[in-house]
Scaffold this motif. Structure first.
Motif, PDB file in Angstrom:
ATOM      1  N   GLN A   1     -22.080  12.428  24.119  1.00 44.64           N
ATOM      2  CA  GLN A   1     -21.825  11.506  23.015  1.00 44.64           C
ATOM      3  C   GLN A   1     -21.722  12.235  21.685  1.00 44.64           C
ATOM      4  O   GLN A   1     -20.899  11.876  20.825  1.00 44.64           O
ATOM      5  N   LEU A   2     -22.555  13.248  21.496  1.00 42.62           N
ATOM      6  CA  LEU A   2     -22.498  14.046  20.269  1.00 42.62           C
ATOM      7  C   LEU A   2     -21.144  14.719  20.129  1.00 42.62           C
ATOM      8  O   LEU A   2     -20.511  14.679  19.056  1.00 42.62           O
TER       9      LEU A   2
ATOM     10  N   ILE B   1     -12.226  10.862  26.781  1.00 44.49           N
ATOM     11  CA  ILE B   1     -11.954  11.305  28.152  1.00 44.49           C
ATOM     12  C   ILE B   1     -12.576  12.677  28.395  1.00 44.49           C
ATOM     13  O   ILE B   1     -13.252  12.914  29.407  1.00 44.49           O
ATOM     14  N   PHE B   2     -12.352  13.604  27.451  1.00 44.81           N
ATOM     15  CA  PHE B   2     -12.948  14.939  27.572  1.00 44.81           C
ATOM     16  C   PHE B   2     -14.471  14.848  27.644  1.00 44.81           C
ATOM     17  O   PHE B   2     -15.121  15.493  28.474  1.00 44.81           O
ATOM     18  N   SER B   3     -15.044  13.996  26.768  1.00 49.19           N
ATOM     19  CA  SER B   3     -16.487  13.877  26.704  1.00 49.19           C
ATOM     20  C   SER B   3     -17.057  13.287  27.994  1.00 49.19           C
ATOM     21  O   SER B   3     -18.117  13.689  28.468  1.00 49.19           O
ATOM     22  N   CYS B   4     -16.344  12.325  28.579  1.00 56.58           N
ATOM     23  CA  CYS B   4     -16.816  11.694  29.808  1.00 56.58           C
ATOM     24  C   CYS B   4     -16.816  12.677  30.973  1.00 56.58           C
ATOM     25  O   CYS B   4     -17.753  12.715  31.765  1.00 56.58           O
ATOM     26  N   ILE B   5     -15.752  13.462  31.063  1.00 56.25           N
ATOM     27  CA  ILE B   5     -15.680  14.482  32.115  1.00 56.25           C
ATOM     28  C   ILE B   5     -16.822  15.480  31.942  1.00 56.25           C
ATOM     29  O   ILE B   5     -17.478  15.894  32.915  1.00 56.25           O
ATOM     30  N   LEU B   6     -17.088  15.850  30.680  1.00 57.62           N
ATOM     31  CA  LEU B   6     -18.201  16.754  30.390  1.00 57.62           C
ATOM     32  C   LEU B   6     -19.524  16.131  30.812  1.00 57.62           C
ATOM     33  O   LEU B   6     -20.397  16.805  31.379  1.00 57.62           O
TER      34      LEU B   6
END
Length: 453
Positions: free
Chosen positions: A207-208, A175-180
């Motif tokens: 993704q990293l 979730i954090f990565s998607c928002i980023l």
């Protein structure tokens, strides 16, 4: 039902429906967010740059799916073996599975990504990608190849955690990565002006971070990831089992990807407007796939653990309950696609792109008729992949390839169908694959019942 403090879940006891729902909900949320990587790229690029840029990203989808599929199949094989060991209560074997799958998942993406980088151009030309979008499509594809290892790290960790019954941990970081990713998409595309390049860079960075954070947390908190020196030995038996199950899964996924490439080639022949419409509907259906895919993954873990514990009666129970849940979802989503196709498609392009919107709306009305058969494929796949039925994976892939190579070509050549044969063919292939999957499950059930008796 037994859920430990570390988040693992024993699925060999308790209500099948409750277990599947509790396990599947975090996965579904996570999968939807994961799909937002592609959706966000498409929306930002389509809205801020135009339909041609959207078509460029869309034209790469089947190719990048092929490369990702080769790696994800191996990781899924490791997850199945891990779930079976967890179900049988063998702690040392679980740790050995985690370690040896990691060895495979480091080497394989590096090899595949390197080869894929150089094959990207020839494959895009083989698909007859229009020249006006070729440069952007090639750039996006090659950057996805570079980032293949990033995707594999996250998929590896999440596969291992899910095999242990923990579907929540991967969700939080995703979730954090998607928002980023959404933030970086807007930054790089709109404000830095990097266009398609910016969308690709945003996806890779996100993704990293997702994979790295998930691995760090799992190592710190999950007891099965607390690896000692003696756990790091190469276990040939586990590697062979993982490869034996993972290779057919990779072949299944890659054959499906190749079949999608065949369909993309047909789509490309109708020009950028058709490509943009097909990209829009594909992105929408990637989200629609998520409840089916999530239930399939939950059922795979459930089946793997119960198969390892030799509780075969619970396999049929899980299958029947999952079919019921799938049917309920299908009945909920069908009227939405039939009535609001224009509104949904318009998310991806400017309101002035009326051709793309009209085409996408009609396409959704066609393909949504066949969603129930798509659901059957995923349910059967969950059970049979969970018990390690490698032949089913191969069968499913072969059926997809034959269907997607032949049906769209035939249908689009019929004058009164023409362009719409693209989307009719998608649904017909789902029907054929669903029927083949159901027949394979009936065969499996008969053999299991015979073995128990």
């Amino acid at each position: 039902m037994s859920v430990s403090k570390d988040g693992t879940m024993n699925m060999t006891e308790g209500s099948a429906v409750k277990l599947l729902i509790i396990f599947a909900i975090p996965m579904m949320i996570g999968n939807i967010f994961q799909q937002l990587y592609n959706v966000a790229d498409s929306i930002v690029v389509g809205k801020l740059i135009g339909a041609d840029a959207l078509a460029a990203i869309g034209a790469t989808g089947s190719i990048t799916f092929l490369f990702f599929a080769l790696c994800n199949g191996i990781g899924s094989g490791g997850g199945i073996i891990t779930a079976q060991c967890f179900g049988s209560g063998n702690v040392s074997q679980v740790k050995s599975c985690i370690v040896n799958t990691a060895y495979i998942m480091i080497a394989f993406p590096l090899i595949v990504g390197s080869i894929a980088f150089f094959l990207s151009g020839p494959l895009l030309r083989l698909l007859e990608t229009p020249e006006e979008i070729m440069d952007d499509a090639l750039l996006y594809t090659r950057l996805m190849c570079v980032g293949l290892i990033f995707v594999s790290v996250y998929n590896y960790v999440s596969s291992m955690l899910r095999a242990l019954g923990d579907s929540k941990t991967p969700l939080y970081f995703l979730i954090f990565s998607c928002i980023l990713n959404i933030f970086l998409d807007i930054l790089f595309v709109k404000y830095v002006g990097l266009a398609v390049l910016g969308a690709a860079i945003a996806t890779l960075i996100s993704q990293l971070i997702s994979g790295a954070l998930c691995l760090i947390y799992a190592t710190a908190k999950n007891p099965y990831f607390k690896i000692k020196k003696e756990d790091m030995a190469i276990n040939k038996e586990i590697i062979i089992k993982t490869v034996r199950i993972g290779i057919p899964l990779s072949l299944q996924f890659s054959m499906i990807a190749i079949s999608c490439m065949a369909l993309q080639r047909v789509v490309n022949g109708f020009g950028p407007v058709a490509i943009a419409a097909f990209t829009s509907t594909s992105r929408i259906e990637q989200v629609v796939h998520q409840p089916y895919q999530t239930l399939s993954a939950a059922l795979s873990t459930y089946s793997g653990q119960n198969y390892g514990a030799k509780k075969y009666d619970r396999l049929e129970q899980g299958y029947r309950k999952s079919m019921l849940l799938m049917t309920v979802f299908t009945l909920m989503i069908l009227p939405i696609m039939q009535l609001f196709g224009r509104e949904i498609t318009s998310i991806f392009v400017d309101a002035s792109e009326t051709q793309v919107i009209d085409m996408g709306a009609m396409a959704l009305r066609i393909s949504s008729i066949f969603y129930v058969f798509l659901g059957v494929i995923y349910i059967v796949r969950g059970v049979l992949n969970g018990v390690g039925d490698s032949f089913f994976a191969l069968l499913n892939g072969i059926v997809e390839v034959i269907g997607r190579f032949t049906v769209p070509i035939i249908l689009t050549m019929i004058p009164f169908i023409g362009l719409w044969g693209i989307w009719w063919s998608v649904g017909i292939v789902w029907f054929i694959s669903g029927l083949a999957a159901w027949l394979r499950y009936r065969w499996f059930k008969k053999n299991i019942e015979g073995a128990v008796m």
